[in-house]
Structures are given as C-alpha cells and as structure tokens.
Design a protein around this motif. Structure first.
Motif, PDB file in Angstrom:
ATOM      1  N   ILE A 277      30.173  -1.391  -5.951  1.00  0.00           N
ATOM      2  CA  ILE A 277      29.343  -0.188  -5.793  1.00  0.00           C
ATOM      3  C   ILE A 277      28.943   0.373  -7.154  1.00  0.00           C
ATOM      4  O   ILE A 277      27.783   0.732  -7.394  1.00  0.00           O
ATOM      5  N   ALA A 278      29.937   0.453  -8.089  1.00  0.00           N
ATOM      6  CA  ALA A 278      29.641   0.995  -9.416  1.00  0.00           C
ATOM      7  C   ALA A 278      28.660   0.105 -10.169  1.00  0.00           C
ATOM      8  O   ALA A 278      27.741   0.601 -10.841  1.00  0.00           O
ATOM      9  N   TYR A 279      28.838  -1.196 -10.055  1.00  0.00           N
ATOM     10  CA  TYR A 279      27.930  -2.129 -10.741  1.00  0.00           C
ATOM     11  C   TYR A 279      26.522  -2.029 -10.178  1.00  0.00           C
ATOM     12  O   TYR A 279      25.534  -2.029 -10.925  1.00  0.00           O
ATOM     13  N   THR A 280      26.419  -1.916  -8.855  1.00  0.00           N
ATOM     14  CA  THR A 280      25.096  -1.794  -8.236  1.00  0.00           C
ATOM     15  C   THR A 280      24.421  -0.500  -8.646  1.00  0.00           C
ATOM     16  O   THR A 280      23.225  -0.474  -8.977  1.00  0.00           O
ATOM     17  N   TRP A 281      25.178   0.588  -8.650  1.00  0.00           N
ATOM     18  CA  TRP A 281      24.619   1.879  -9.062  1.00  0.00           C
ATOM     19  C   TRP A 281      24.173   1.832 -10.518  1.00  0.00           C
ATOM     20  O   TRP A 281      23.090   2.314 -10.873  1.00  0.00           O
ATOM     21  N   ALA A 282      25.026   1.253 -11.390  1.00  0.00           N
ATOM     22  CA  ALA A 282      24.663   1.169 -12.802  1.00  0.00           C
ATOM     23  C   ALA A 282      23.442   0.290 -13.017  1.00  0.00           C
ATOM     24  O   ALA A 282      22.601   0.566 -13.877  1.00  0.00           O
ATOM     25  N   LYS A 283      23.331  -0.763 -12.219  1.00  0.00           N
ATOM     26  CA  LYS A 283      22.189  -1.671 -12.356  1.00  0.00           C
ATOM     27  C   LYS A 283      20.885  -0.966 -11.990  1.00  0.00           C
ATOM     28  O   LYS A 283      19.834  -1.240 -12.573  1.00  0.00           O
ATOM     29  N   GLN A 284      20.961  -0.049 -11.044  1.00  0.00           N
ATOM     30  CA  GLN A 284      19.756   0.661 -10.611  1.00  0.00           C
ATOM     31  C   GLN A 284      19.390   1.814 -11.540  1.00  0.00           C
ATOM     32  O   GLN A 284      18.224   2.192 -11.638  1.00  0.00           O
ATOM     33  N   THR A 285      20.408   2.371 -12.232  1.00  0.00           N
ATOM     34  CA  THR A 285      20.162   3.564 -13.041  1.00  0.00           C
ATOM     35  C   THR A 285      20.129   3.287 -14.537  1.00  0.00           C
ATOM     36  O   THR A 285      19.354   3.898 -15.264  1.00  0.00           O
ATOM     37  N   GLU A 286      20.988   2.364 -15.005  1.00  0.00           N
ATOM     38  CA  GLU A 286      21.107   2.156 -16.440  1.00  0.00           C
ATOM     39  C   GLU A 286      20.116   1.132 -16.965  1.00  0.00           C
ATOM     40  O   GLU A 286      19.474   1.327 -17.981  1.00  0.00           O
ATOM     41  N   GLY A 287      20.031  -0.023 -16.326  1.00  0.00           N
ATOM     42  CA  GLY A 287      19.136  -1.062 -16.793  1.00  0.00           C
ATOM     43  C   GLY A 287      19.634  -1.830 -17.997  1.00  0.00           C
ATOM     44  O   GLY A 287      18.874  -2.529 -18.652  1.00  0.00           O
ATOM     45  N   ASP A 288      20.916  -1.698 -18.327  1.00  0.00           N
ATOM     46  CA  ASP A 288      21.498  -2.428 -19.448  1.00  0.00           C
ATOM     47  C   ASP A 288      22.703  -3.199 -18.949  1.00  0.00           C
ATOM     48  O   ASP A 288      23.624  -2.617 -18.359  1.00  0.00           O
ATOM     49  N   SER A 289      22.718  -4.507 -19.193  1.00  0.00           N
ATOM     50  CA  SER A 289      23.770  -5.347 -18.625  1.00  0.00           C
ATOM     51  C   SER A 289      25.148  -4.968 -19.153  1.00  0.00           C
ATOM     52  O   SER A 289      26.139  -4.994 -18.418  1.00  0.00           O
ATOM     53  N   ASN A 290      25.262  -4.616 -20.422  1.00  0.00           N
ATOM     54  CA  ASN A 290      26.569  -4.275 -20.982  1.00  0.00           C
ATOM     55  C   ASN A 290      27.113  -2.984 -20.405  1.00  0.00           C
ATOM     56  O   ASN A 290      28.295  -2.867 -20.097  1.00  0.00           O
ATOM     57  N   THR A 291      26.266  -2.000 -20.248  1.00  0.00           N
ATOM     58  CA  THR A 291      26.712  -0.745 -19.629  1.00  0.00           C
ATOM     59  C   THR A 291      27.109  -0.970 -18.180  1.00  0.00           C
ATOM     60  O   THR A 291      28.078  -0.395 -17.685  1.00  0.00           O
ATOM     61  N   GLU A 292      26.367  -1.815 -17.496  1.00  0.00           N
ATOM     62  CA  GLU A 292      26.714  -2.122 -16.104  1.00  0.00           C
ATOM     63  C   GLU A 292      28.095  -2.768 -16.021  1.00  0.00           C
ATOM     64  O   GLU A 292      28.924  -2.411 -15.175  1.00  0.00           O
ATOM     65  N   LEU A 293      28.366  -3.734 -16.913  1.00  0.00           N
ATOM     66  CA  LEU A 293      29.681  -4.383 -16.926  1.00  0.00           C
ATOM     67  C   LEU A 293      30.779  -3.380 -17.281  1.00  0.00           C
ATOM     68  O   LEU A 293      31.870  -3.413 -16.718  1.00  0.00           O
TER      69      LEU A 293
END
Length: 427
Positions: A187-203
């Motif tokens: 859930i956190a990775y999906t949310w970060a992927k939709q809002t952040e747009g940066d792979s490192n921040t998502e990880l």
C-alpha cells in the motif's frame, strides 16, 4: 511444671533443625503449598546431572528445597571426590528417613515424598540412596558424556513442551505480522508511486513501512513469550553507549541515507558534482551513493560524506546555459558580427529558443574585441558538450564567410636606444 512442659516441647524442634525439611514435616500429611515459581518438582543434581526429583512441602517449595540439598551435595563433593556410601537413618515414629554420608545429613525423605511417588518411606529412601551412590561413583568418560547429552536433551524438550503455548502464540503473531507487513509495504509503495514519482523515495517509504510493522509485531511476539520489557530496556540502556560508539559511522551513514532519500537533492541518472567526483548517479542506498564518472569509473560514496558535501546537480533542470567566447578585430563592425552570430544560433535546432540566446561584448582585449555567446541547451552532459561544440564551429565558419576577421593575439615590440654594438648592414 509449666516450664518443664515448655522445655520438653522445644527439644524436638532443636533436634530437627539440622535438616531443612524437618521443620516443615508434620506428623500428619498435609497438602503441599502452591510454589511461587509454578514448579511442584525440582531436580536433585550431582556433578551437573539430575539424579531424581523431589516435591514441595507445606512450608517450602520444590525449588528452594532442591537448592538446599544441591548445595549440601556440592559442598560434600568439593571436599571429597568419592565421599562414600549413603546411609539411611529411619525415624519410624514420625515415618521419615534421613540420608547421610558419614553422619552428615544430605536430605530427608518425608511422608509427603512417599505419597508423591506411591511408595513407602523406606522404599523411597532406598531408591534415592541407590541413585546417589551411583552418582557419587564417577562414571567413565563415554558414559558421562552420554548422560550429559541425554540430560541436556531432556531439559530442552521439557522447556519446549512447557513453553509450547507461548511458542505457538508467538508464531501466530509472527505470521500475522509477516502478512500485515507485506500488505502495508504494498500500500505504501503504491501510494508513493502515485504521489512521489521517484523510485528511490518509493523504495524508502516501502521499506520503512515494512520495518515499522515488523518492529511492532516483534514486540508483541516477545510479549506473548513472556519477555520482561523492563529488563530489556535496562539492558539496552546499559549497552546503548557502547553500541553507539562502535556503530557510530554505520548509523550515521544510514541516517544520512534516509535524509538524502527524503530530501532528494538528486535522483537516479542525475549528473552531479560531489567534491572532486563528477558523474551520473546510478544507485542510492541507505549506506552509500554510487556515482559512475564520465571516464567509466564507479565511485561508492558514504552517505555521511555526501550529506556534508556541496552538491552541484547539473541536471536538476532540463536546460543548462552554455557559452562560447569569440574575438573579432578592432576594425570590424560589432553589430554586423552580432547579427551573423544570431542568425547562426537560430539555425541550430539544439539551441533552445527560450530563454533567448545572447551575444554580449565581454572584453576589449589587447588585439581583439571578445564577444560572449550565451545560449541554453539540454542539461545532460552529452547534449551540453555536443551542442556547445556545434555552436563554436558554426560561429567560426559564419564569421569567416562574412569576411569578419578573427585575429590571433598581436604583440608589438618597440626598440628604443639601440646599443652601439648592433650595426645595420646595408644591402
């Protein structure tokens, strides 16, 4: 008369005070107390090997009773490796028996013990005597090792069986934690992927969420197993200083990595300058940042050094300004040169039309008027260098085609008061 009666009642108590269980052995059987540690039976140990078990008595639990007997046995064996045979001293009126070695009391066999094992006091005393005699005789090495392995295995199995409910409960908590952690990470990775747009921040967000759930689940699992959190926090407090000093650099790198991933001064594939290193960011981890330099080397920089260094991010913006210096003769028309250069810049597709290119008089040098050509290009190094080279070549060729002179530096030598030694020869 009253004094005599009182004195007569005090004699048995003094005589029985030699044995720890005699005080608590009534003439009639009484139910044993509930032990504070939950153990109704405890091991009698000789040379670190359990020999038999004894039970609780009305005024003493099994663990305390076994501790007294084991202390006596250890004291006896420390003085003599072969103490001799155990003797039985029965007390028929009270239906108890004491086990002794050379008139030294080891323990008392009570009516409660006999009832616990379904034997008479005499039969139980003979059994325990035989077991103690066998234990006092030092066995051969192979037998001793085998017995120790058997004892250790038995105690381990007994502990596992005793703690089986706690282990099952902790296993259930760990299984639930594993499922919840994976769900939260997704859930956190999906949310970060939709809002952040940066792979490192998502990880980073995914890993922190996953680790946080595991920390909570581990605390609950340890609580189910009966962990004393007060003792654990005390131990952590005692060792935190040593751990902090020994892992100072490691923890500093991890914390710096978290801050870098959160602040994002650069991302993957950004072209940066960090101290004396210039290249492309290829990987950002919690401990190190990896840079591939333009000459093909791979540099691993600790995050603590990256965090403290001055960082120049050449590709933070999609466009980057470049410049070319060109010198024209003092006799040339500056306006015409600027017009020629502007037409050349307009024809080069790689030069950005906005911001608008500039051609400025930069310097009145000794032999040339230096013009600075400023223009915006792709911020990546390959495009930046290629476009700058293309602009310099096109400007040079255009000025030559327009017959605008671009002289080299001219130096004038003035000779005054020539020495008499220098003579001019007539042709």
């Amino acid at each position: 008369m009253i004094v005599a009666i009182a004195f007569s009642f005090s004699i048995p108590s003094i005589a029985l005070s030699q044995d720890e269980e005699s005080i608590s052995t009534p003439t009639k059987p009484a139910s044993a107390i509930i032990p504070s540690d939950g153990l109704y039976f405890a091991d009698v140990v000789v040379r670190n090997r359990p020999i038999f078990q004894i039970g609780s008595l009305p005024q003493i639990d099994a663990s305390a009773r076994a501790e007294i007997i084991n202390r006596r046995l250890a004291s006896l064996l420390s003085q003599n490796e072969n103490p001799g045979k155990v003797e039985i001293a029965p007390d028929n009126p009270r239906k108890i028996a004491t086990l002794r070695v050379k008139n030294r009391i080891l323990m008392t066999v009570t009516r409660q013990d006999a009832e616990d094992f379904g034997l008479s006091t005499e039969e139980l005393a003979k059994r325990w005597k035989q077991q103690l005699d066998t234990a006092f005789d030092k066995p051969p090495l192979v037998i001793d090792v085998t017995q120790r392995l058997y004892t250790t295995t038995r105690e381990l199995l007994r502990d596992i069986v005793g703690n089986l409910p706690s282990l099952i409960g902790a296993s259930v908590v760990i299984g639930i934690t594993w499922g919840v952690a994976k769900g939260v990470r997704y859930i956190a990775y999906t949310w970060a992927k939709q809002t952040e747009g940066d792979s490192n921040t998502e990880l980073l967000i995914g890993r922190l969420s996953y680790g946080g759930v595991w920390i909570v689940g581990s605390v609950i699992a340890l609580g189910v197993m009966g962990l004393d959190f007060g003792a654990l926090l005390g131990a952590l407090g005692l060792t935190s200083v040593a751990i902090g000093f020994s892992l100072k650099d490691v923890l500093s790198n991890y914390i710096s990595g978290v801050i870098l991933l959160a602040a994002r001064p650069f991302r993957i594939n950004d072209q940066v300058v960090i101290d004396e290193y210039e290249g492309t960011i290829t990987q950002i981890q919690l401990r190190t940042t990896t840079i591939k330099t333009y000459d093909g080397r791979v540099v691993y920089l600790p995050n603590q050094e990256v965090f403290q260094a001055s960082i120049v991010n050449n590709t933070a913006s999609p466009q980057r300004r470049s410049s070319v210096i060109v010198g024209i003769d003092y006799g040339e028309d500056i306006g015409q040169a600027i017009a020629v250069i502007s037409r050349v810049l307009a024809k080069i597709s790689e030069v950005e039309t906005y911001p608008t290119p500039d051609v400025l008089v930069k310097e009145l040098a000794a032999s040339t008027v230096n013009l600075e050509i400023r223009f915006w290009v792709d911020s990546h190094r390959a495009g930046f260098l290629a476009t700058t080279s293309k602009v310099a070549q096109a400007v040079k060729e255009a000025l030559e085609a327009a017959n605008i002179d671009m002289p080299t530096d001219i130096y004038t030598l003035v000779l005054r008061e020539l020495p008499s030694q220098i003579k001019l020869k007539e042709s």
